[in-house]
Design a protein around this motif. Structure first.
Motif, PDB file in Angstrom:
ATOM      1  N   ALA A 244       0.972  -1.606  -0.061  1.00 28.68           N
ATOM      2  CA  ALA A 244       0.221  -0.170  -0.152  1.00 28.68           C
ATOM      3  C   ALA A 244       1.610   1.083   0.301  1.00 28.68           C
ATOM      4  CB  ALA A 244      -0.520  -0.648   1.596  1.00 28.68           C
ATOM      5  N   ALA A 245       2.054   1.361   0.413  1.00 33.51           N
ATOM      6  CA  ALA A 245       2.737   2.352   1.093  1.00 33.51           C
ATOM      7  C   ALA A 245       3.375   2.909  -0.608  1.00 33.51           C
ATOM      8  CB  ALA A 245       3.633   1.942   2.410  1.00 33.51           C
ATOM      9  N   GLU A 247       2.701   1.763  -3.259  1.00 35.28           N
ATOM     10  CA  GLU A 247       1.611   1.922  -4.911  1.00 35.28           C
ATOM     11  C   GLU A 247       0.959   2.985  -3.768  1.00 35.28           C
ATOM     12  OE1 GLU A 247       0.064  -0.138  -7.004  1.00 35.28           O
ATOM     13  OE2 GLU A 247       1.266  -0.396  -6.520  1.00 35.28           O
ATOM     14  N   ARG A 248       1.149   3.965  -2.900  1.00 35.37           N
ATOM     15  CA  ARG A 248       0.826   5.800  -2.902  1.00 35.37           C
ATOM     16  C   ARG A 248       1.888   6.459  -3.143  1.00 35.37           C
ATOM     17  NH1 ARG A 248      -1.685   3.644   1.749  1.00 35.37           N
ATOM     18  NH2 ARG A 248       0.280   4.414   3.947  1.00 35.37           N
ATOM     19  N   ARG A 249       3.060   6.089  -3.143  1.00 39.03           N
ATOM     20  CA  ARG A 249       4.269   6.558  -3.593  1.00 39.03           C
ATOM     21  C   ARG A 249       4.727   6.482  -5.103  1.00 39.03           C
ATOM     22  NH1 ARG A 249      10.897   4.427  -2.478  1.00 39.03           N
ATOM     23  NH2 ARG A 249      11.264   6.569  -3.688  1.00 39.03           N
ATOM     24  N   ARG A 252       1.620   8.104  -7.275  1.00 40.62           N
ATOM     25  CA  ARG A 252       1.963  10.508  -7.594  1.00 40.62           C
ATOM     26  C   ARG A 252       2.580  10.299  -8.993  1.00 40.62           C
ATOM     27  NH1 ARG A 252       5.504  10.325  -1.831  1.00 40.62           N
ATOM     28  NH2 ARG A 252       4.086  10.188  -0.780  1.00 40.62           N
ATOM     29  N   ASP A 259      -5.033   1.246  -8.358  1.00 39.80           N
ATOM     30  CA  ASP A 259      -6.000   2.622  -7.247  1.00 39.80           C
ATOM     31  C   ASP A 259      -6.107   2.697  -6.162  1.00 39.80           C
ATOM     32  OD1 ASP A 259      -6.062   5.304  -7.137  1.00 39.80           O
ATOM     33  OD2 ASP A 259      -7.470   5.398  -9.233  1.00 39.80           O
ATOM     34  N   LEU A 260      -5.364   3.265  -5.308  1.00 39.29           N
ATOM     35  CA  LEU A 260      -6.122   2.472  -3.733  1.00 39.29           C
ATOM     36  C   LEU A 260      -6.524   3.797  -3.107  1.00 39.29           C
ATOM     37  CD1 LEU A 260      -2.409   2.460  -1.683  1.00 39.29           C
ATOM     38  CD2 LEU A 260      -4.390   0.840  -2.209  1.00 39.29           C
ATOM     39  N   ALA A 261      -7.710   4.603  -3.903  1.00 42.67           N
ATOM     40  CA  ALA A 261      -8.458   5.636  -3.996  1.00 42.67           C
ATOM     41  C   ALA A 261      -9.942   5.150  -4.100  1.00 42.67           C
ATOM     42  CB  ALA A 261      -8.264   7.100  -5.197  1.00 42.67           C
TER      43      ALA A 261
END
Length: 479
Positions: A244-245, A247-249, A252, A259-261
């Motif tokens: 998860a960390a 994928e967020r990075r 960007r 897409d964790l959103a």
């Protein structure tokens, strides 16, 4: 694309999805014949069943992402070719290792195929049109799982115990070859502009490791006797956190694997949780009942398959209706379906208590029909609602995540329900009837958690509507 062309794409996709999902359950009734034909031990038999599910689950999200980025037609045909070739290898298997390897390849092919089917529905149909195709896909999911024991039993009865289990795999060959040809002709090619998207290889590796760590102790629950195996579960959750960390990075600046959103959308988050919990209960029903009827009561493979057919019949009928009704009734339809499944499963437990002997198949026919009717109102409407707000360019990976949750739920359900079943069987001195009822009650618990998720979504939707109307929370018209 014309309506006729869309129907052709949908038809080839549904047939292929049916074939790949059928192989999740069709093998169950063939296990005694495979054991006799190849001399597999208990661990080998477990891998024939669970290895397929494991490879299936590992490939869903990466394959969905590849379909989004490189075009779904090529991924669909490649997965189908792998699945068909592996089916031939499985049917020709001269020994245990060969068969297990072929089942792993089959599962990989199925994992590549299935996110392309849901992605194509998202791509070819507008949101208000998706109820019917997703209703048909839901019918395929429900019916293929439930009818697998019946078809497997019929093949073994028709070809004999020695050859019948091989035809469980050979039956895929003509369907697979035809679907490869038609899929390449009918499915539209991907858009060249999207073929240059990066594929997030680090995300693929992290997600694959996390899913493997979570599923492995579940599929090996009965073979790995040491409690240390459960240390893999927190390890898997830790890798999920790293994923998860990352994928967020990564997200960007580039398109991430997941897409964790999406999980900030209530419909997607609660729908995915509901699917995980429901599949934990839904698929374990057939695992337990097939063993109980064949080994415990001495039913033939064909009779055991016939005994669970009412569920498949009910699911097929209700799935078609669910696709038409979902846009009007939303998550309330899913909640009604889950409540019906609970009623049917409770009736099945009661029927097996009142008729614990050879008449069990007849006794549970009506409650299984009721449960199947409820299931038809759960699977396809939930898929429609869960993916409704997903952008088309993320349809494959979002569908892959949803199906990965279903596969994890399946593994959790079979491991948990199986543990209760076999532990109770040992404690009761081999009383099969005393073992099957508490095992089915565990499936009731999983379905109840799914119902709680549906109710939470309904309440949140009601509060949102009340706020939008400028009314005090709770003052609106009941939904």
């Amino acid at each position: 694309m014309t309506p006729t062309a869309r129907r052709k794409v949908l038809a080839v996709g549904l047939v292929t999805a049916f074939m790949s999902l059928l192989d999740v359950s069709i093998v169950n009734v063939a296990l005694p014949s495979i054991e006799g034909g190849l001399g597999l031990d208990e661990a080998g038999l477990q891998w024939v069943v669970s290895g397929y599910a494991l490879a299936f689950g590992l490939l869903l999200v990466p394959a969905g992402r590849l379909g989004d980025a490189r075009g779904r037609r090529g991924m669909f045909v490649a997965g189908l070719a792998l699945f068909t070739g592996a089916s031939a290898l499985a049917g020709l298997a001269p020994g245990p290792g060969w068969l297990i390897a072929a089942r792993l390849l089959q599962g990989a092919g199925a994992g590549i195929i299935n996110p392309q089917v849901s992605g194509l529905i998202q791509q070819l149909y507008r949101p208000e049109e998706r109820g019917r195709p997703f209703g048909l896909l839901g019918a395929v999911i429900g019916v293929s799982t439930a009818v697998g024991p019946l078809l497997g039993g019929a093949l073994i009865a028709g070809f004999g115990a020695e050859a019948g289990w091989r035809w469980v795999f050979f039956i895929n060959l003509p369907i697979g070859v035809a679907a490869i040809v038609l899929g390449w002709r009918w499915i539209p090619a991907g858009e060249p502009a999207r073929r240059r998207e990066p594929l997030d290889p680090v995300g693929v590796a992290l997600l694959g490791a996390a899913v493997l760590l979570l599923l492995l102790p579940l599929v090996q629950e009965r073979q790995w006797t040491s409690p240390a195996k459960w240390l893999l579960v927190p390890a898997g959750l830790a890798v999920f956190a790293v994923f998860a960390a990352w994928e967020r990075r990564y997200g960007r600046t580039r398109a991430p694997l997941v897409d964790l959103a999406l999980f900030r959308r209530r419909s997607y988050a609660l729908g995915s949780l509901l699917a995980l919990c429901y599949f934990a209960g839904f698929t374990a029903i057939f695992f337990v009942l097939t063993i109980y009827l064949q080994t415990g009561l001495g039913y033939s493979a064909l009779l055991a398959g016939l005994a669970v057919t009412p569920f498949a019949a009910g699911s097929a009928v209700a799935s078609a209706a669910g696709g038409r009704l979902v846009n009007a009734h939303g998550r309330r339809l899913v909640a009604a379906g889950l409540a019906t499944v609970l009623a049917g499963l409770a009736g099945t437990v009661l029927a097996l208590h009142l008729a614990p002997g050879r008449g069990a198949g007849w006794a549970m026919a009506l409650p299984l029909l009721v449960a199947g009717l409820g299931s038809g109102l759960v699977i396809s409407p939930n898929v429609t609602l869960t993916l409704a707000e997903v952008p088309v360019e993320r349809a494959g990976s979002a569908g892959g995540v949803l199906q990965t949750g279903q596969r994890i739920g399946t593994a959790v359900g079979i491991a948990g329900v199986g543990a209760v079943f076999f532990n109770r069987l040992a404690a009761s001195g081999g009383d099969w009837s005393a073992a099957v009822r508490p095992a089915l009650l565990v499936t009731v618990g999983f379905v109840a958690v799914a119902l709680a998720a549906a109710v939470a979504d309904i309440r949140a939707d009601r509060r949102a509507q009340d706020r939008a109307a400028g009314e005090p929370v709770g003052a609106g018209t009941p939904h």
